[in-house]
Motif scaffolding. Structure first.
Motif, mmCIF file in Angstrom:
data_model
loop_
_atom_site.group_PDB
_atom_site.id
_atom_site.type_symbol
_atom_site.label_atom_id
_atom_site.label_comp_id
_atom_site.label_asym_id
_atom_site.label_seq_id
_atom_site.Cartn_x
_atom_site.Cartn_y
_atom_site.Cartn_z
ATOM 1 N N TYR A 77 -1.961 -34.788 13.090
ATOM 2 C CA TYR A 77 -2.896 -34.897 11.972
ATOM 3 C C TYR A 77 -4.279 -35.171 12.546
ATOM 4 O O TYR A 77 -4.406 -35.925 13.516
ATOM 5 C CB TYR A 77 -2.522 -36.045 11.028
ATOM 6 C CG TYR A 77 -1.221 -35.868 10.294
ATOM 7 C CD1 TYR A 77 -1.179 -35.238 9.053
ATOM 8 C CD2 TYR A 77 -0.033 -36.332 10.837
ATOM 9 C CE1 TYR A 77 0.020 -35.066 8.378
ATOM 10 C CE2 TYR A 77 1.174 -36.165 10.168
ATOM 11 C CZ TYR A 77 1.189 -35.534 8.942
ATOM 12 O OH TYR A 77 2.381 -35.368 8.287
ATOM 13 N N SER A 78 -5.304 -34.586 11.986
ATOM 14 C CA SER A 78 -6.659 -34.882 12.440
ATOM 15 C C SER A 78 -6.969 -36.356 12.217
ATOM 16 O O SER A 78 -6.687 -36.898 11.147
ATOM 17 C CB SER A 78 -7.680 -34.022 11.683
ATOM 18 O OG SER A 78 -7.509 -32.661 11.980
ATOM 19 N N SER A 79 -7.529 -37.013 13.228
ATOM 20 C CA SER A 79 -7.961 -38.400 13.049
ATOM 21 C C SER A 79 -9.157 -38.415 12.103
ATOM 22 O O SER A 79 -10.122 -37.667 12.307
ATOM 23 C CB SER A 79 -8.326 -39.018 14.394
ATOM 24 O OG SER A 79 -7.192 -39.098 15.230
ATOM 25 N N LYS A 80 -9.102 -39.255 11.094
ATOM 26 C CA LYS A 80 -10.131 -39.212 10.053
ATOM 27 C C LYS A 80 -10.189 -40.533 9.296
ATOM 28 O O LYS A 80 -9.261 -41.338 9.336
ATOM 29 C CB LYS A 80 -9.838 -38.078 9.065
ATOM 30 C CG LYS A 80 -8.467 -38.164 8.407
ATOM 31 C CD LYS A 80 -8.179 -36.934 7.579
ATOM 32 C CE LYS A 80 -6.760 -36.950 7.008
ATOM 33 N NZ LYS A 80 -5.743 -36.750 8.074
ATOM 34 N N LEU A 81 -11.293 -40.726 8.586
ATOM 35 C CA LEU A 81 -11.485 -41.854 7.681
ATOM 36 C C LEU A 81 -12.060 -41.305 6.393
ATOM 37 O O LEU A 81 -13.040 -40.549 6.419
ATOM 38 C CB LEU A 81 -12.441 -42.886 8.286
ATOM 39 C CG LEU A 81 -12.790 -44.086 7.406
ATOM 40 C CD1 LEU A 81 -11.550 -44.932 7.124
ATOM 41 C CD2 LEU A 81 -13.876 -44.933 8.050
ATOM 42 N N GLY A 82 -11.439 -41.657 5.258
ATOM 43 C CA GLY A 82 -11.877 -41.092 3.994
ATOM 44 C C GLY A 82 -12.034 -42.120 2.897
ATOM 45 O O GLY A 82 -11.424 -43.196 2.926
ATOM 46 N N PHE A 83 -12.869 -41.768 1.921
ATOM 47 C CA PHE A 83 -13.110 -42.603 0.745
ATOM 48 C C PHE A 83 -12.992 -41.713 -0.493
ATOM 49 O O PHE A 83 -13.629 -40.657 -0.561
ATOM 50 C CB PHE A 83 -14.513 -43.223 0.788
ATOM 51 C CG PHE A 83 -14.799 -44.002 2.038
ATOM 52 C CD1 PHE A 83 -14.587 -45.362 2.093
ATOM 53 C CD2 PHE A 83 -15.291 -43.367 3.172
ATOM 54 C CE1 PHE A 83 -14.855 -46.081 3.249
ATOM 55 C CE2 PHE A 83 -15.564 -44.055 4.332
ATOM 56 C CZ PHE A 83 -15.351 -45.424 4.366
ATOM 57 N N TYR A 84 -12.175 -42.138 -1.442
ATOM 58 C CA TYR A 84 -12.025 -41.397 -2.692
ATOM 59 C C TYR A 84 -12.270 -42.357 -3.857
ATOM 60 O O TYR A 84 -11.784 -43.503 -3.844
ATOM 61 C CB TYR A 84 -10.639 -40.785 -2.814
ATOM 62 C CG TYR A 84 -10.355 -40.218 -4.191
ATOM 63 C CD1 TYR A 84 -10.815 -38.944 -4.533
ATOM 64 C CD2 TYR A 84 -9.676 -40.966 -5.144
ATOM 65 C CE1 TYR A 84 -10.584 -38.431 -5.798
ATOM 66 C CE2 TYR A 84 -9.439 -40.459 -6.410
ATOM 67 C CZ TYR A 84 -9.889 -39.190 -6.734
ATOM 68 O OH TYR A 84 -9.672 -38.684 -7.995
ATOM 69 N N LYS A 94 -15.523 -37.744 -3.154
ATOM 70 C CA LYS A 94 -14.750 -37.893 -1.924
ATOM 71 C C LYS A 94 -15.661 -37.718 -0.721
ATOM 72 O O LYS A 94 -16.519 -36.838 -0.695
ATOM 73 C CB LYS A 94 -13.626 -36.851 -1.869
ATOM 74 C CG LYS A 94 -12.647 -37.054 -0.719
ATOM 75 C CD LYS A 94 -11.502 -36.049 -0.813
ATOM 76 C CE LYS A 94 -10.466 -36.282 0.268
ATOM 77 N NZ LYS A 94 -9.343 -35.296 0.180
ATOM 78 N N LEU A 95 -15.472 -38.584 0.273
ATOM 79 C CA LEU A 95 -16.153 -38.490 1.560
ATOM 80 C C LEU A 95 -15.081 -38.596 2.637
ATOM 81 O O LEU A 95 -14.281 -39.531 2.618
ATOM 82 C CB LEU A 95 -17.178 -39.614 1.736
ATOM 83 C CG LEU A 95 -18.377 -39.624 0.784
ATOM 84 C CD1 LEU A 95 -19.160 -40.926 0.944
ATOM 85 C CD2 LEU A 95 -19.278 -38.426 1.049
ATOM 86 N N GLU A 96 -15.070 -37.659 3.586
ATOM 87 C CA GLU A 96 -14.059 -37.684 4.647
ATOM 88 C C GLU A 96 -14.697 -37.322 5.974
ATOM 89 O O GLU A 96 -15.310 -36.260 6.111
ATOM 90 C CB GLU A 96 -12.917 -36.734 4.323
ATOM 91 C CG GLU A 96 -11.728 -36.883 5.270
ATOM 92 C CD GLU A 96 -10.532 -36.053 4.834
ATOM 93 O OE1 GLU A 96 -9.838 -36.457 3.879
ATOM 94 O OE2 GLU A 96 -10.313 -34.977 5.432
ATOM 95 N N ALA A 97 -14.557 -38.215 6.942
ATOM 96 C CA ALA A 97 -15.176 -38.046 8.257
ATOM 97 C C ALA A 97 -14.095 -37.881 9.314
ATOM 98 O O ALA A 97 -13.163 -38.674 9.396
ATOM 99 C CB ALA A 97 -16.049 -39.255 8.591
#
Length: 324
Positions: free
Chosen positions: A44-51, A65-68
């Motif tokens: 899985y891609s390493s990521k940090l998200g906010f919904y 949504k913001l996903e980095a």
């Protein structure tokens, strides 16, 4: 794999989620020595998200949504943009569907058509489907098909999408995005749509994507021009809870005289055994009218095989192995 608990108040909610994925990879190519290296995002891609969602009443919700994406092995960003994976706002209605604006997933065959979810590191679907190849000017997409040839952009900046609610299992989604290159031409960057049907076990989908390149010089001494690549595709998936079977077909066709075309066929299998799952992906890419780096017509095809095993230590933590 980690996801933080959701916070909710009334009809509103905020969720912080993400994935940390690290592994060791050994890679060997024809013209270089093999080597081991630590890698981020093997499963899985390493990521940090906010919904976030806000209940506006009457069955209507506002969403954002913001996903980095980041490289867990070094802590660096995957791209110069902080929220490179997704950044959008929208409205959702059970009656009217959803409308979104920003950087978002394309209207295309879903990521789960590939048993390895189209990760950049360990997916032959990504490598062959994207036509990834090394040329004298570096890595490019479908460069054997001619100047300006493109591939499906998984995420589309500056886009507008609309998706219908599902009715008797049927649904549709459309996307449009303007020029992302900062040039006068082209007027459009990406447009397309997908229609699908699902009954819980069977999933069927058909999509059409048109992507425009940045202006390129097709013939020496002529002005640069943008090239449109048309990519029609169909896919099917069957899931009975223990066995998942998938198949897809796509055609990559740049709309420029003298360009080549590529056909992409895929098969996928996932076998679930309690905490253990087995994955297989087989992908074949064949071309017509492809050219080599010297511009000479050349027979061109590629076959990719990826094998994988995943063991769940808990609902949030897993070990995996891949060979391709």
């Amino acid at each position: 794999i980690s996801q933080l608990p959701e916070y909710s108040a009334g009809g509103d909610s905020v969720r912080i989620y993400g994935t940390l994925d690290l592994g060791m990879m050994y890679a060997k190519t024809d013209k270089a020595e093999g080597r081991w290296q630590q890698q981020s995002g093997g499963a899985y891609s390493s990521k940090l998200g906010f919904y976030a969602s806000d209940d506006l009443g009457g069955g209507l919700k506002a969403e954002a949504k913001l996903e980095a994406g980041f490289n867990a092995d070094s802590g660096t960003q995957q791209a110069s943009a902080l929220f490179n994976r997704e950044s959008w706002v929208g409205l959702r209605s059970a009656t009217w569907g959803l409308l979104r604006f920003g950087n978002q997933i394309n209207a295309m065959l879903p990521l789960f058509i590939d048993p390895f979810a189209l990760v950049q590191t360990n997916s032959v679907y990504t490598w062959l489907g994207g036509g990834v190849m090394q040329g004298p000017r570096g890595v490019g997409a479908n460069t054997d098909l001619g100047p300006g040839a493109g591939t499906i952009p998984v995420r589309v900046p500056k886009s507008i999408t609309y998706a219908t609610p599902r009715l008797n299992g049927f649904g549709a989604q459309a996307i449009y995005a303007g020029n992302p290159y900062g040039t006068v031409e082209p007027n459009t960057g990406t447009r397309g749509g997908v229609v699908s049907f699902t009954n819980g076990r069977l999933y069927l989908a058909a999509s059409m994507t048109q992507a425009w390149s940045a202006p390129v010089v097709v013939t020496a001494g002529t002005p640069a021009q943008s090239v449109r690549t048309d990519i029609p595709a169909v896919g099917a998936l069957y899931d009975n809870g223990k066995l998942v079977l998938s198949a897809s077909y796509a055609r990559i066709a740049p709309q420029l005289a003298g360009s080549g075309e590529a056909q992409l066929k895929t098969l996928g299998v996932i076998l679930l055994q309690e905490r253990l799952s087995w994955r297989v992906s087989l992908v074949h890419r064949d071309t017509d009218g492809a050219r080599n780096a010297a511009g000479v017509l050349a027979e061109s095809s590629a076959l990719g095989l990826m094998l994988g095993a995943d063991y769940d230590l808990s609902p949030r933590t897993a070990l995996y192995a891949r060979a391709g």
